[in-house]
Design a protein around this motif. Sequence first.
Motif, PDB file in Angstrom:
ATOM      1  N   PHE A 170       0.841  -1.197   0.000  1.00 42.49           N
ATOM      2  CA  PHE A 170       0.000   0.000   0.000  1.00 42.49           C
ATOM      3  C   PHE A 170       0.875   1.246   0.000  1.00 42.49           C
ATOM      4  O   PHE A 170       1.842   1.335   0.746  1.00 42.49           O
ATOM      5  CB  PHE A 170      -0.890   0.010   1.243  1.00 42.49           C
ATOM      6  N   GLN A 171       0.490   2.206  -0.836  1.00 43.82           N
ATOM      7  CA  GLN A 171       1.193   3.490  -0.878  1.00 43.82           C
ATOM      8  C   GLN A 171       0.219   4.598  -1.251  1.00 43.82           C
ATOM      9  O   GLN A 171      -0.739   4.375  -1.984  1.00 43.82           O
ATOM     10  CB  GLN A 171       2.291   3.497  -1.949  1.00 43.82           C
ATOM     11  N   THR A 213       3.069   4.828   3.398  1.00 45.30           N
ATOM     12  CA  THR A 213       3.056   3.407   3.059  1.00 45.30           C
ATOM     13  C   THR A 213       2.172   2.663   4.048  1.00 45.30           C
ATOM     14  O   THR A 213       1.657   3.258   5.011  1.00 45.30           O
ATOM     15  CB  THR A 213       4.474   2.801   3.105  1.00 45.30           C
ATOM     16  N   GLY A 214       2.046   1.368   3.856  1.00 46.12           N
ATOM     17  CA  GLY A 214       1.262   0.540   4.756  1.00 46.12           C
ATOM     18  C   GLY A 214       1.762   0.573   6.190  1.00 46.12           C
ATOM     19  O   GLY A 214       0.983   0.363   7.122  1.00 46.12           O
ATOM     20  N   ILE A 262      -3.805   6.467  -4.593  1.00 42.75           N
ATOM     21  CA  ILE A 262      -3.835   5.416  -3.601  1.00 42.75           C
ATOM     22  C   ILE A 262      -3.613   4.115  -4.351  1.00 42.75           C
ATOM     23  O   ILE A 262      -4.413   3.730  -5.205  1.00 42.75           O
ATOM     24  CB  ILE A 262      -5.157   5.429  -2.824  1.00 42.75           C
ATOM     25  N   MET A 263      -2.481   3.477  -4.030  1.00 40.20           N
ATOM     26  CA  MET A 263      -2.049   2.311  -4.793  1.00 40.20           C
ATOM     27  C   MET A 263      -1.963   1.079  -3.894  1.00 40.20           C
ATOM     28  O   MET A 263      -1.531   1.159  -2.752  1.00 40.20           O
ATOM     29  CB  MET A 263      -0.688   2.586  -5.424  1.00 40.20           C
ATOM     30  N   VAL A 264      -2.379  -0.048  -4.450  1.00 39.31           N
ATOM     31  CA  VAL A 264      -2.226  -1.340  -3.803  1.00 39.31           C
ATOM     32  C   VAL A 264      -1.564  -2.267  -4.807  1.00 39.31           C
ATOM     33  O   VAL A 264      -2.088  -2.462  -5.907  1.00 39.31           O
ATOM     34  CB  VAL A 264      -3.581  -1.906  -3.340  1.00 39.31           C
ATOM     35  N   ASN A 299     -10.511  -4.254   2.302  1.00 38.79           N
ATOM     36  CA  ASN A 299      -9.843  -5.544   2.481  1.00 38.79           C
ATOM     37  C   ASN A 299      -8.498  -5.565   1.745  1.00 38.79           C
ATOM     38  O   ASN A 299      -7.524  -6.130   2.250  1.00 38.79           O
ATOM     39  CB  ASN A 299     -10.724  -6.691   2.006  1.00 38.79           C
ATOM     40  N   SER A 300      -8.423  -4.971   0.568  1.00 36.26           N
ATOM     41  CA  SER A 300      -7.170  -4.934  -0.202  1.00 36.26           C
ATOM     42  C   SER A 300      -6.115  -4.119   0.534  1.00 36.26           C
ATOM     43  O   SER A 300      -4.952  -4.522   0.612  1.00 36.26           O
ATOM     44  CB  SER A 300      -7.401  -4.331  -1.593  1.00 36.26           C
ATOM     45  N   ILE A 301      -6.512  -2.960   1.071  1.00 32.07           N
ATOM     46  CA  ILE A 301      -5.565  -2.118   1.812  1.00 32.07           C
ATOM     47  C   ILE A 301      -5.159  -2.805   3.110  1.00 32.07           C
ATOM     48  O   ILE A 301      -3.985  -2.832   3.460  1.00 32.07           O
ATOM     49  CB  ILE A 301      -6.167  -0.718   2.070  1.00 32.07           C
ATOM     50  N   GLU A 302      -6.140  -3.396   3.815  1.00 31.07           N
ATOM     51  CA  GLU A 302      -5.849  -4.045   5.092  1.00 31.07           C
ATOM     52  C   GLU A 302      -4.822  -5.174   4.915  1.00 31.07           C
ATOM     53  O   GLU A 302      -3.969  -5.387   5.781  1.00 31.07           O
ATOM     54  CB  GLU A 302      -7.127  -4.600   5.711  1.00 31.07           C
ATOM     55  N   ALA A 303      -4.865  -5.869   3.786  1.00 29.43           N
ATOM     56  CA  ALA A 303      -3.908  -6.955   3.527  1.00 29.43           C
ATOM     57  C   ALA A 303      -2.474  -6.445   3.386  1.00 29.43           C
ATOM     58  O   ALA A 303      -1.534  -7.212   3.502  1.00 29.43           O
ATOM     59  CB  ALA A 303      -4.328  -7.710   2.274  1.00 29.43           C
ATOM     60  N   CYS A 304      -2.315  -5.143   3.142  1.00 29.92           N
ATOM     61  CA  CYS A 304      -0.984  -4.562   2.897  1.00 29.92           C
ATOM     62  C   CYS A 304      -0.429  -3.762   4.064  1.00 29.92           C
ATOM     63  O   CYS A 304       0.695  -3.276   3.977  1.00 29.92           O
ATOM     64  CB  CYS A 304      -1.044  -3.635   1.683  1.00 29.92           C
TER      65      CYS A 304
END
Length: 196
Positions: free
Chosen positions: A91-92, A103-104, A152-154, A189-194
């Motif tokens: 995440f960034q 970042t994450g 916001i990138m994943v 969920n995608s952000i939380e994983a990072c």
Amino acid sequence: MYCFKCGQKIPEDSDFCPYCGAEIPKDKPKKEIKQNPVISIIAIVIVVIVIMVGVMGIKKSETNTNKETAYTEEKLDNQDSTIAPVVNKGFQIVDKDGSVLLTGEDVSDVSWKSFKGSDGEFKYTVKLSFTDEGTKKLETATEQNLNNQVYIMVNDEVMISPVVTQTITNGMFWITDLKSQEEAAYMANSIEACIG
């Protein structure tokens, strides 16, 4: 685990949601929201279409490659900005020049919620909460990028590219105007994983 009613993250052993008071059904196993692969693909396609419609005509301007960073700068016709995503997994939040702002490691929590707006329509948002160090970085980043787009990138993919409308000093970054509950849950969920 997330509350089925308000979308807030709740402890696994909860009988009631501490945010909205909804009873967590006992007859169904408590589990995390999992995306059906078809829904995930549809959500990704919708996000890509929304981004493409928003930028209306991307012009390639320059490709810049080296061992650690490879990115393509693209000029947006309807905005005075340049996308320069930095290649890096996780995440960034990145500015228009490709500089990594957060970042994450700077994020302490992520959640999504839905609510009924004044127009009677449901609205969907994702909330990012930042660590103490992340809160300082967020304040600096939003102050320096006021009225500019950030990305916001994943995992090297732009999920959304909002315009910063105010300096954020409380360590909470809200991503608003999401189209559906599925999009909000998928993004959270995608952000939380990072994060971590």
